[in-house]
Design an enzyme around this catalytic site. Structure first.
Site, PDB file in Angstrom:
ATOM      1  CG  HIS A 104      27.629 -34.044   7.477  1.00  0.00           C
ATOM      2  ND1 HIS A 104      27.467 -33.709   6.160  1.00  0.00           N
ATOM      3  CD2 HIS A 104      28.824 -33.515   7.867  1.00  0.00           C
ATOM      4  CE1 HIS A 104      28.520 -33.023   5.771  1.00  0.00           C
ATOM      5  NE2 HIS A 104      29.350 -32.879   6.782  1.00  0.00           N
TER       6      HIS A 104
ATOM      7  CG  ASP B 171      33.997 -31.492  13.045  1.00  0.00           C
ATOM      8  OD1 ASP B 171      35.190 -31.522  12.724  1.00  0.00           O
ATOM      9  OD2 ASP B 171      33.140 -30.846  12.432  1.00  0.00           O
TER      10      ASP B 171
END
Ligand code: CMC
Length: 429
Positions: free
Chosen positions: A306, A364
């Site tokens: 991320h 996700d």
């Protein structure tokens, strides 16, 4: 608030004093707005060290794995709140009391249907079009239907557009799915909760109305909460930038949807499942891990890493728990793809390459697995992300328009040709 100052020394010129601004939490920022007067600009592609705006909506501490909406930790919102309450919080700054909540839920429900004529837009798309392509089109098209609330300088208009978007996104998302399946589109049912209604419009048909599982509705609601906002990411920044030109809210949200589509952003949950398909079997994992580590190979492990979270993604922790609940409810035990996902998670969490680079599973990774288990096709994953994120986008848009703002207009470091003259076509080499 500016207490401290930074000094910038540019060779051959007098030092420049730059105010340092302090937020409520988080790092101080150097205010470089005055720098242009010196004939210099800052250079920061990818906004790695640039705050593009001031905001009171969401705070992230990527190192500590903290995500707060209006001060409330995401774990508490996922546990003790629901999606519409979170929407109210993001839009208005405070959690609603019981009366405010009932009023907000009722207002949202009043706007769940879309203009009947909007249906004809769908016929212009191929049935096998990617659902995000259709979403970009139909959400942008809302601006052609709701002229009565397009004055962006009118706070009531902004309010009603925000509610319309939150209310209509599930209807549009389900219509996109039904169109791709060739099934009749289902009208919303206002006796159901937000998440139940979405699952009803997705999976029921006029000839068979099945009850919605409370566990799956809860999981869906959680997915919505966990994707509701994430401060100044690519799509939110796109919405702000589009909004800064005075574009109407539906056009701005369509721009956000386009930005979300990419696999480095909202497209990642779809990319996770595509990757699992590509890996195919546990025996191939080592090969794919080696590909992910190879500098000369563009392959990345989707659902890992991320830009902001360099410790853990707090949303991933909640998602993992929901993932377990859903798989238990659905009795899914020996799904080969799931086994593959869990093995991949285990390897990535113990491999030095991933540890050194703080590449943890992100939200996700798990949301893709849950959505698949619920029966939502992979191509719809990013649409669901867009549905949930609409409230974040519109909250940022409203926040920007509620105080003085300027059109977003970044500068550049030009490295192209200097001025030159056109050579006649016959004389060009
Ligand atoms: N697999 C393998 N290596 C990776 C991965 C990955 N998924 N992500 C980053 N790296 C490596 C990268 O190659 C680099 O290595 P080195 O230092 O040796 O050059 C290092 O880790 C740092 O990565 P980066 O690309 O500089 O980090 P970034 O902040 O620019 O990128 C990211 C963040 C999310 C785009 C990236 O991690 C990625 O592409 N992940 C996969 C896609 C994904 O899951 N995206 C969803 C993000 S969560 C949803 C959202 O909030 O939008």
């Amino acid at each position: 608030m500016a207490d401290k100052k930074a000094q910038l020394v540019i060779e051959g010129a007098a030092p420049v004093e730059l105010p340092i601004l302090t937020g409520t939490v988080g790092p101080d920022v150097i205010d470089v707005r005055g720098l242009g007067a010196t004939g210099h600009f800052t250079f920061d592609p990818g906004f790695m060290a640039t705050a593009s705006c001031e905001s009171k909506i969401t705070y992230i501490d990527g190192d500590k794995g903290i995500l707060l909406h209006r001060g409330y930790p995401i774990e508490q919102l996922a546990e003790k709140s629901d999606y519409l309450e979170t929407c109210y919080l993001l839009l208005n700054g405070e959690l609603p009391n019981a009366e405010q909540k009932a009023q907000f839920v009722s207002t949202v429900k009043n706007h769940t249907m879309v203009h009947e004529q909007l249906k004809s837009f769908f016929n212009g798309f191929r049935r096998d079009a990617h659902p995000m392509a259709v979403m970009c089109g139909v959400v942008g098209a809302l601006s052609a239907f709701y002229h009565d609330s397009l004055d962006i300088n009118n706070p009531q208009h902004r309010e009603i557009s925000a509610v319309r978007l939150v209310a209509k996104m599930p209807t549009l998302a389900a219509m996109v799915y039904k169109y791709s399946m060739g099934q009749p589109m289902m009208y919303p049912r206002n006796d159901l909760s937000y998440a139940e209604n979405f699952l009803h419009m997705m999976f029921n048909t006029p000839c068979e109305i099945k009850p919605i599982s409370p566990t799956l509705a809860k999981a869906m609601d959680r997915i919505f909460i966990l994707h509701a906002d994430h401060e100044q990411n690519a799509s939110t920044s796109t919405v702000r930038l589009a909004g800064s030109s005075g574009a109407n809210p539906f056009a701005c949200i369509a721009a956000g949807i386009a930005a979300l589509w990419g696999p480095a952003h909202g497209g990642a949950n779809e990319a996770v499942l595509t990757m699992l398909d590509e890996i195919g079997d546990v025996s191939n994992i080592d090969k794919f891990i080696a590909k992910a580590k190879d500098k000369n190979d563009p392959f990345k492990l989707m659902g890992f890493g991320h830009r902001v979270y360099k410790n853990r993604d707090p949303r991933a922790t909640v998602m993992k728990q929901t993932c377990d609940e859903v798989l238990r409810e659905l009795g899914i035990k020996n799904d080969p793809q799931l086994e593959l996902a869990m093995r991949l998670e285990e390897i990535a969490l113990t491999d030095p390459y991933f540890i050194e680079r703080s590449l943890y599973p992100n939200v996700d990774f798990y949301s893709g697995i849950i959505l698949k288990a619920i029966g939502i096709p992979t191509s719809m994953f990013t649409v669901i992300f867009a549905l949930a994120r609409t409230v974040g986008w519109i909250s940022h848009w409203k926040e920007m328009l509620s105080s003085p703002y300027k059109i977003g207009r970044p500068r550049q470091l030009y490295t192209g040709y200097e001025a030159r003259d056109i050579v006649k076509l016959e004389d060009r080499k």
